[in-house]
Scaffold this active site. Structure first.
Site, short mmCIF file in Angstrom:
data_model
loop_
_atom_site.label_atom_id
_atom_site.label_comp_id
_atom_site.label_asym_id
_atom_site.label_seq_id
_atom_site.Cartn_x
_atom_site.Cartn_y
_atom_site.Cartn_z
CD GLU A 1 -3.01 -0.71 -0.10
OE1 GLU A 1 -3.09 0.46 -0.52
OE2 GLU A 1 -3.62 -1.65 -0.60
CE1 TYR B 1 -7.24 2.95 -0.42
CE2 TYR B 1 -4.86 3.24 -0.40
CZ TYR B 1 -5.97 2.52 -0.78
OH TYR B 1 -5.83 1.38 -1.51
CG ASP C 1 -7.80 3.66 -4.36
OD1 ASP C 1 -9.01 3.54 -4.68
OD2 ASP C 1 -6.93 2.86 -4.76
#
Length: 364
Positions: free
Chosen positions: A54, A137, A155
């Site tokens: 991520e 996020y 996102d």
């Protein structure tokens, strides 16, 4: 509205949401992407791999990230190994992936996880958000994918999918909060991690920015933008303000025995800690030349300007660099803060893409 009618409507709304989640998960079970950081069906996700991927995927494509992820995992297979690594090695392995503050935050985060959490990632969104480099996020994505927490990880891909599903009016970024609330209403209690990844896959492969493949979408009948006939109009975006152009000069110094002069940028700020070719300041009104080159002791290099310019675009501004090249003898001294690197070793240096462009322009 009577209590019975209100209850019935809420129940139907919940069933509708559940149906959409079920449709998406069924599609995901058939079409999920095989990604090096993604756990196989039935396999428990590794929080370290989820977190690493991520961070790497922030503002970067899956295709670009995949080889970097594989290299990182091979070299540092767990968070303790990464925390123990020198930052310089992390920056070198990251070089070319861009947005280099992420690499510094990655290293700092690994150290915090080891020092404060005994090497185990915290599970709550709040605790994850306290880690270096982990924003809202990323915290939601880790919580959902690694720990099954029923939260929405929103996102750019997910914003597009949800904006089209509900035909959300209003421009980004003003519409972000509304889109987030709608995304949260879709998250199922079970399989929250799969649902988060399904939304990501849907946005990346079907509900693309241009020419979305609506006929293949599991939500084709539910999508308000498709029914309107203009899915590409969503989400509307406010016109982006372009940064003002900056200019400067780069100075490539070659020793006749095959070494190149480099230096390290300050640890904080743009390209912090990365290796660079010496340059001037980057300014809006730059009009200097070789007279601004770094001093090389007694050496009196003859500077040659390479035709053309090197262009690069950062998040907030575009940049143009003119490039000068000079050759000096093997006994030339490096200026304060500079060091000599063998040309054959440049590939292993933590050179950002901008500096690789400068070298290619000068040496190609």
């Amino acid at each position: 509205m009577t209590l019975a009618v209100g209850t019935a409507r809420r129940k139907r709304a919940a069933q509708c949401r559940d149906g959409r989640a079920a449709d998406l998960l069924a599609w995901y079970d058939r079409h999920r992407r095989a990604l090096p950081w993604r756990a196989a069906p039935g396999e428990r996700p590794d929080p370290y791999r989820v977190w690493l991927s991520e961070i790497m995927l922030q503002q970067t494509t899956t295709k670009a990230v995949a080889p970097y992820f594989v290299r990182f995992i091979a070299r540092w297979p767990n968070v303790r190994a990464l925390a123990a690594a020198p930052l310089e090695d992390v920056l070198k392995t990251w070089a070319g992936l861009g947005y280099y503050a992420r690499a510094r935050h990655l290293h700092a985060c690994a150290k915090v996880v080891v020092a404060r959490h005994a090497g185990c990632f915290p599970q709550s969104v709040a605790a994850l958000s306290d880690l270096p480099g982990v924003g809202p996020y990323t915290a939601a994505a880790i919580a959902a994918i690694a720990f099954g927490t029923p939260v929405a990880a929103v996102d750019g891909n997910v914003e597009r999918v949800v904006a089209r599903l509900y035909a959300v009016q209003g421009e980004l970024p003003a519409a972000k909060q509304k889109i987030r609330r709608l995304a949260e209403s879709l998250v199922p209690v079970e399989r929250a991690g799969d649902f988060a990844q399904a939304l990501m896959d849907l946005g990346a492969t079907i509900c693309t920015p241009k020419t979305p493949a609506c006929a293949l979408c599991p939500w084709t009948s539910a999508c308000a933008a498709r029914r309107r006939g203009d899915p590409e109009a969503f989400p509307a975006k406010a016109k982006k303000k372009e940064g003002r152009l900056r200019r400067g000069a780069a100075f490539v110094v070659l020793r006749s025995d095959g070494f190149v002069l480099v230096r390290s940028r300050p640890p904080r700020g743009l390209l912090g800690g990365m290796t660079e070719i010496p340059t001037t300041q980057w300014t809006h009104d730059f009009d200097g030349g070789a007279e601004l080159a770094p001093a090389l002791g007694r050496a009196q290099p003859s500077w040659r300007r390479i035709a053309g310019v090197v262009t690069h675009t950062f998040t907030h501004f575009p940049l143009e660099l003119v490039v000068y090249v000079a050759e000096v003898s093997p006994d030339a001294s490096a200026p304060p803060g500079g060091r000599w690197i063998a040309r054959r070793d440049l590939a292993d240096e933590a050179l950002p893409n901008l500096m690789r462009k400068v070298l290619a322009h000068a040496l190609g």
